[in-house]
Write a protein that holds these residues in place. Structure first.
Motif, mmCIF file in Angstrom:
data_model
loop_
_atom_site.group_PDB
_atom_site.id
_atom_site.type_symbol
_atom_site.label_atom_id
_atom_site.label_comp_id
_atom_site.label_asym_id
_atom_site.label_seq_id
_atom_site.Cartn_x
_atom_site.Cartn_y
_atom_site.Cartn_z
ATOM 1 N N ALA A 70 0.894 -1.165 0.000
ATOM 2 C CA ALA A 70 0.000 0.000 0.000
ATOM 3 C C ALA A 70 0.929 1.210 0.000
ATOM 4 C CB ALA A 70 -0.898 -0.003 1.221
ATOM 5 N N ILE A 71 0.926 1.920 -1.116
ATOM 6 C CA ILE A 71 1.898 3.011 -1.288
ATOM 7 C C ILE A 71 1.227 4.322 -0.929
ATOM 8 C CG2 ILE A 71 3.351 4.207 -2.953
ATOM 9 C CD1 ILE A 71 3.325 1.464 -4.504
ATOM 10 N N LEU A 72 1.811 5.010 0.048
ATOM 11 C CA LEU A 72 1.241 6.275 0.504
ATOM 12 C C LEU A 72 2.051 7.440 -0.035
ATOM 13 C CD1 LEU A 72 0.498 5.214 4.161
ATOM 14 C CD2 LEU A 72 -1.198 5.763 2.431
ATOM 15 N N HIS A 73 1.319 8.483 -0.372
ATOM 16 C CA HIS A 73 1.967 9.680 -0.922
ATOM 17 C C HIS A 73 1.166 10.888 -0.447
ATOM 18 C CE1 HIS A 73 4.028 12.342 -3.547
ATOM 19 N NE2 HIS A 73 3.102 12.411 -4.474
ATOM 20 N N ARG A 74 1.798 11.740 0.324
ATOM 21 C CA ARG A 74 1.133 12.937 0.858
ATOM 22 C C ARG A 74 -0.186 12.598 1.550
ATOM 23 N NH1 ARG A 74 1.924 16.604 -4.502
ATOM 24 N NH2 ARG A 74 4.182 16.716 -4.441
ATOM 25 N N GLY A 75 -0.169 11.528 2.293
ATOM 26 C CA GLY A 75 -1.344 11.162 3.084
ATOM 27 C C GLY A 75 -2.397 10.393 2.331
ATOM 28 N N ARG A 76 -2.243 10.237 1.023
ATOM 29 C CA ARG A 76 -3.230 9.502 0.236
ATOM 30 C C ARG A 76 -2.665 8.146 -0.175
ATOM 31 N NH1 ARG A 76 -4.557 12.898 -4.832
ATOM 32 N NH2 ARG A 76 -6.314 11.491 -5.027
ATOM 33 N N LEU A 77 -3.584 7.226 -0.418
ATOM 34 C CA LEU A 77 -3.164 5.938 -0.965
ATOM 35 C C LEU A 77 -2.899 6.143 -2.447
ATOM 36 C CD1 LEU A 77 -2.862 2.874 -0.335
ATOM 37 C CD2 LEU A 77 -5.194 2.619 -1.188
#
Lengths: 268, 211
Positions: free
Chosen positions: A215-222
């Motif tokens: 599960a890749i998170l980026h700036r708080g989003r999935l």
């Protein structure tokens, strides 16, 4: 060991006194017996999401359910018998021995003021053996190396006999050998005990080697979720980690070679 | 600098709206959603106090669906966003791009007198517009390497007034459109720019544009 599904739906998490959400609109389901690795750059929300999945931060919006019931409706002790969380850098109580720490894992199973049962003693013994800590059982924690101490903490959550284990960067600050040992152990616990694991990791190759899904998170989003072979691509590395990297395979395992800074798709 | 706001919006010049639709079609087909300078005007508003007395900020502006299609399009945006959540933002983005490839076909499909943008509600621009809704949008495109029709030299000033929205059908439409590319946001306000008059301002001129 029976398993239970963990489900975050439209989850928003915000730290006290913060003016924005650290986790934004994340929907993620973890199946029984699955290993899901949370990956992403610093500040992407991995630790916050783990804290939300462990009920340590209440959702600002959305919900987290375990076994079909929202976390806030679970009695704390009943939940602790089934879900364990190991934070990134737990404080070490001075003078506590390895066996003493591991015995703390039985806390949710022992009635107030009751003595340990045979089962409790056995669970502690098994956890110490699983982490190969039998010889160190009487040693105070502060005398252990970083790797040994990390194993002691993991033994504690093992003694808890959870169905679901939430781990925040369990390999941080460990040397290669101890990193390998921790990951090997997690894979074995999943394989042999059916333990469901959600783990945050910085090392993408380690995450790909261990987890069924990333599960890749980026700036708080999935940003993306799925099998490592599907998620771990050059486009993702550019968008999320802002690096130009090549993804290859060596002996069946995914490998990365970073070539320089990348040009992310800024809209995301 | 600013005309007196009439409070009665007038349709945007047809050639401007055609240009905006073509820019967005190009963005989806050729640039994988990366905005063109032509959709990023400078918004100029009054701001009393020390300094020149005005504030200019760049924004990315959007087109609203024609009022008859607004509710249906909002539902499509929302459904597209929510059905992709489990796969993650990248999948939502890619599906959004795919959807919008067929979306920008004709100016007839869009609200003829409005442009919109989404801003954090505490930004100086939002606060200045709250105090005085009169504003000018300056669209400036100058790229000698772009020989296409959409990239030729343009310098346009659109005068009008802003409505600040924190709920309602227009707010929802802009919010869900934005969510496809940037996720859902809180504490934002939708600026609906209502057009009153347009000018071609190339080389110091101020030629009214009449459709």
């Amino acid at each position: 060991m029976s398993g239970a599904r963990l489900e975050a739906t439209r989850l928003h998490l915000r730290h006290a006194q913060a003016d924005r959400d650290a986790v934004r609109d994340v929907t993620l389901a973890v199946a029984p017996g699955e290993i899901v690795a949370l990956v992403g750059p610093n500040g992407s929300g991995k630790s916050t999401l783990l804290a939300g999945l462990a009920r340590e931060i209440a959702p600002r919006a959305g919900r987290v359910c375990f076994d079909g019931t929202p976390l806030e409706r679970w009695p704390r002790r009943r939940l602790a018998r089934r879900v364990a969380r190991l934070p990134q850098d737990p404080a070490v109580p001075e003078g506590l021995t390895v066996a003493g720490l591991v015995a703390n894992g039985r806390h949710p199973h022992v009635a107030p003021l009751a003595a340990f049962s045979t089962r409790d003693h056995a669970a502690v013994r098994e956890a110490l053996a699983a982490m190969e800590l039998g010889d160190l059982r009487t040693r105070p924690l502060e005398t252990l190396s970083g790797g040994e101490r990390r194993r002691a903490w993991i033994a504690m959550v093992l003694a808890q006999e959870p169905e679901l284990l939430l781990l925040d960067e369990p390999t941080a600050a460990l040397d290669l050998r101890h990193q390998w040992e921790v990951l090997e152990f997690l894979a074995r616990a999943n394989r042999e005990r059916g333990l469901t694991i959600v783990v945050s990791l910085h090392d993408l190759e380690q995450a790909a080697g261990l987890a069924h899904r990333l599960a890749i998170l980026h700036r708080g989003r999935l940003y993306a979720a799925g099998a490592p072979e599907r998620c771990l691509g050059e486009e993702m590395l550019r968008d999320v980690f802002a690096v130009d990297a090549r993804v290859g395979k060596d002996d069946g395992r995914l490998t990365l070679r970073v070539r320089g800074p990348g040009d992310p798709l800024r809209s995301l | 600098m600013f005309r007196r706001a009439s409070g009665r919006p007038r349709p945007l010049p047809r050639e401007f709206l055609d240009w905006q639709v073509a820019l967005r079609r190009h963005t989806m087909e050729e640039r994988h959603g990366a905005p063109h300078a032509g959709v990023a005007p400078l918004v100029t508003v009054h701001r009393p106090g020390p300094g020149p007395g005005f504030l200019s900020s760049s924004v990315i502006c959007g087109l609203l669906p024609h009022p008859e299609q607004l509710a249906r399009k909002t539902e499509e945006f929302r459904s597209l966003y929510e059905s992709g959540l489990e796969a993650g933002a990248r999948a939502v983005y890619d599906r959004g791009i795919q959807y919008f490839r067929d979306y920008y076909r004709s100016a007839d499909d869009f609200d003829p007198d409005s442009l919109t943008t989404l801003l954090p509600e505490k930004t100086p621009l939002a606060e200045a517009l709250r105090a005085d809704p009169r504003c000018a949008l300056v669209f400036f495109v100058f790229d000698l390497t772009d020989r296409s029709e959409i990239g030729r030299l343009r310098c346009l000033q659109l005068d009008g007034f802003a409505e600040l929205l924190d709920a309602g059908p227009v707010y929802d439409n802009v919010l869900w459109h934005n969510a496809l590319f940037h996720g859902v946001v809180d504490d934002h306000v939708v600026i609906r720019f209502r057009h009153e008059a347009s000018f071609d301002t190339r080389f110091g001129a101020m030629e009214p544009i009449v459709s």
